[in-house]
Design a protein around this motif. Structure first.
Motif, PDB file in Angstrom:
ATOM      1  N   TRP A 160       4.165  -0.245  -0.508  1.00 54.53           N
ATOM      2  CA  TRP A 160       4.787  -1.437  -0.666  1.00 54.53           C
ATOM      3  C   TRP A 160       6.069  -1.155  -1.619  1.00 54.53           C
ATOM      4  O   TRP A 160       7.139  -1.860  -1.524  1.00 54.53           O
ATOM      5  CB  TRP A 160       3.917  -2.386  -1.147  1.00 54.53           C
TER       6      TRP A 160
ATOM      7  N   ARG B 131       1.009  -7.231  -4.881  1.00 53.11           N
ATOM      8  CA  ARG B 131       2.337  -7.148  -4.989  1.00 53.11           C
ATOM      9  C   ARG B 131       2.958  -8.271  -4.619  1.00 53.11           C
ATOM     10  O   ARG B 131       2.701  -8.963  -3.664  1.00 53.11           O
ATOM     11  CB  ARG B 131       3.003  -5.877  -4.338  1.00 53.11           C
TER      12      ARG B 131
ATOM     13  N   THR C 239      -2.932  -5.169  -1.191  1.00 52.97           N
ATOM     14  CA  THR C 239      -2.629  -3.939  -0.884  1.00 52.97           C
ATOM     15  C   THR C 239      -3.925  -3.174  -0.673  1.00 52.97           C
ATOM     16  O   THR C 239      -5.080  -3.680  -1.225  1.00 52.97           O
ATOM     17  CB  THR C 239      -1.758  -2.786  -1.779  1.00 52.97           C
TER      18      THR C 239
ATOM     19  N   ALA D 154      -1.055  -2.256   3.431  1.00 55.37           N
ATOM     20  CA  ALA D 154      -0.148  -1.086   2.851  1.00 55.37           C
ATOM     21  C   ALA D 154      -0.701  -0.742   1.454  1.00 55.37           C
ATOM     22  O   ALA D 154      -1.599  -1.414   0.950  1.00 55.37           O
ATOM     23  CB  ALA D 154       1.158  -1.612   2.694  1.00 55.37           C
ATOM     24  N   THR D 155      -0.663   0.598   1.134  1.00 60.68           N
ATOM     25  CA  THR D 155      -1.015   1.013  -0.152  1.00 60.68           C
ATOM     26  C   THR D 155      -0.173   0.341  -1.185  1.00 60.68           C
ATOM     27  O   THR D 155       1.199  -0.006  -0.654  1.00 60.68           O
ATOM     28  CB  THR D 155      -1.042   2.519  -0.327  1.00 60.68           C
ATOM     29  N   GLU D 156      -0.174   0.269  -2.526  1.00 56.56           N
ATOM     30  CA  GLU D 156       0.715  -0.305  -3.306  1.00 56.56           C
ATOM     31  C   GLU D 156       2.113   0.659  -3.278  1.00 56.56           C
ATOM     32  O   GLU D 156       3.194   0.258  -3.694  1.00 56.56           O
ATOM     33  CB  GLU D 156       0.340  -0.640  -4.678  1.00 56.56           C
TER      34      GLU D 156
END
Length: 456
Positions: free
Chosen positions: A336, A417, A385, A331-333
């Motif tokens: 998330w 994260r 991420t 996932a990208t931050e």
């Protein structure tokens, strides 16, 4: 959590927002609690352990204990308490980490060679600083900017609490005897089967990212801004040891097509064959994961590999290669934060395997609940991420030495994260951004999958 393998990424948004009200009495109690936690984490160590440093990116426990005290003395007491007597002016050279504005410092890779000051002297230093800090916190005239710096210093120390554990574990891993940091009172039980991984879907749309509340946040969690996300799905739990073992069994570490070029170079150059602390249980000194690893080294000791616990201590490169093997991605931050804040809010929900649980190892995912379909959002393992660690639009580093905390490290790092089993609960929130170099493996980092979206 960290600039170029130094400290977890931090800088004081609270310093830039010193006008907000901070409860002085509550801060005094929090100061006592945080400082006591550091000493509790040091309590299982023998005197010989305090100087242990097995690589340049790690630091000895004695250095962590002293550096966190130096932070309070240098940035709070020297500026706001004329009655404070500096414990030893020479120690600034020893315990400054990377603040160029403060002055020169001892070589980081040689911190383990500092047999002096002794552990006892460092602890007396802590108590000396505590005495002055307590006096400052009891003073009604203490200005808001001092309270904001104290709050920053407490979060800084909480980050070093996790680093103390990651660095000690790496040191003990280098010992053929595999000594146990803290066996605990109860033998760890294997995790329950978390069931097949599900995916939670989110619609495309504009999301607002970044810190918005009145509470503490680091400077790099702001400014709050909008991003557009394509529709995406995110895994409802972390990847388990059993699932990662399938990747190994399928030749994952021998298939160059799964890896980013720099990651493949690390696999070949470093001889990676599995997560950092996996091994096959051979004779002392044998650290080879082999084709069928059976053991995992944790702060609780050398344990049988738990198939249902989350895989831990993997690099960004390994997480990315595993995701590609599964036909997914990381996932990208922003995905998330959007997903986890939507189901848990900006705070950290009750539960979660964090430092306060004292489990000192990743645990299996709990059963799904209708109100929170995303499991293990906080605790167990930090989650890599796909996002580079970069400034948010309009970001400006705070002035002065504390402004060196984050901004100068915004190159060559990836964001993580969620926190780990070694992260204090009061230290986390949905907007928290940790960061490490992509080859980092000794941090407590794991994998959550995603799919769909712009990168599908």
């Amino acid at each position: 959590m960290s600039p170029a393998g130094n400290e977890p990424g931090t800088a004081g948004h609270s310093v830039g927002n010193a006008a907000r009200l901070i409860d002085r009495a509550a801060l005094r109690d929090r100061y006592a609690e945080v400082r006591a936690t550091t000493e509790r984490l040091c309590s299982p160590l023998e005197p010989e352990d305090f100087n242990l440093q097995t690589m340049p990116n790690a630091s000895p426990a004695k250095w962590h204990a002293a550096h966190t005290s130096w932070f309070f003395e240098r940035f709070v007491l020297c500026a706001h308490d004329p009655s404070h007597t500096v414990f030893d002016e020479r120690w600034e050279y020893l315990f400054n980490s990377y603040y160029n504005a403060v002055g020169d410092r001892h070589c980081r890779a040689r911190r383990g060679g500092l047999t002096r000051p002794t552990v006892g002297e460092v602890m007396r230093y802590r108590w000396h600083v505590d005495e002055s800090m307590t006096r400052l916190l009891e003073r009604e005239s203490t200005p808001p900017e001092a309270l904001a710096l104290i709050e920053l210093g407490l979060h800084h120390e909480q980050q070093h609490q996790e680093l103390l554990l990651t660095d000690i574990l790496h040191g003990f891993w280098d010992n053929p005897l595999l000594p146990t940091y803290d066996a605990g009172e109860v033998t760890p039980e294997p995790a329950r089967d978390p069931g097949e991984m599900g995916f939670v879907a989110f619609n495309a749309g504009v999301r607002t990212i970044g810190h918005a509340g009145d509470g503490f946040a680091y400077d790099h969690e702001s400014p709050r801004h909008r991003v557009f996300l394509e529709a995406f799905e995110i895994g409802d739990r972390l990847v388990t040891n059993a699932e990662y073992a399938e990747f190994i069994g399928d030749g994952g570490y021998a298939r160059s097509e799964l890896w980013l070029d720099e990651g493949w170079a690390a696999v070949r150059g470093e001889g990676w064959r599995g997560p950092l602390y996996w091994h096959r249980g051979g004779p002392p000194g044998d650290r080879d994961a082999g084709e069928a690893p059976r053991r995992m080294f944790t702060p609780r000791g050398d344990l049988a590999l738990d198939p249902h616990a989350p895989v831990c201590c993997v690099s960004f490169f390994e997480a990315d290669a595993y995701a590609r093997w599964r036909g997914c991605r990381l996932a990208t931050e922003f995905e998330w934060e959007s997903a986890c804040a939507a189901h848990a809010g900006c705070g950290v929900p009750a539960g979660g395997n964090l430092l306060e649980s004292r489990e000192l190892r990743p645990l299996g995912a709990v059963e799904r609940t209708g109100s929170s379909p995303i499991r293990q959002a906080y605790g167990d393992c930090w989650e890599w991420t796909r996002s580079d660690y970069a400034p948010y639009p309009g970001y400006k580093a705070p002035p002065g030495a504390v402004g060196e905390y984050n901004g100068k490290f915004m190159c060559g790092q990836f964001v993580l994260r969620g926190g780990s089993f070694a992260t204090p609960r009061s230290h986390l929130r949905a907007t928290y951004r940790n960061f490490w170099a992509p080859a980092t493996r000794w941090q407590f980092s794991g994998i959550r999958l995603a799919r769909g979206g712009a990168e599908a």
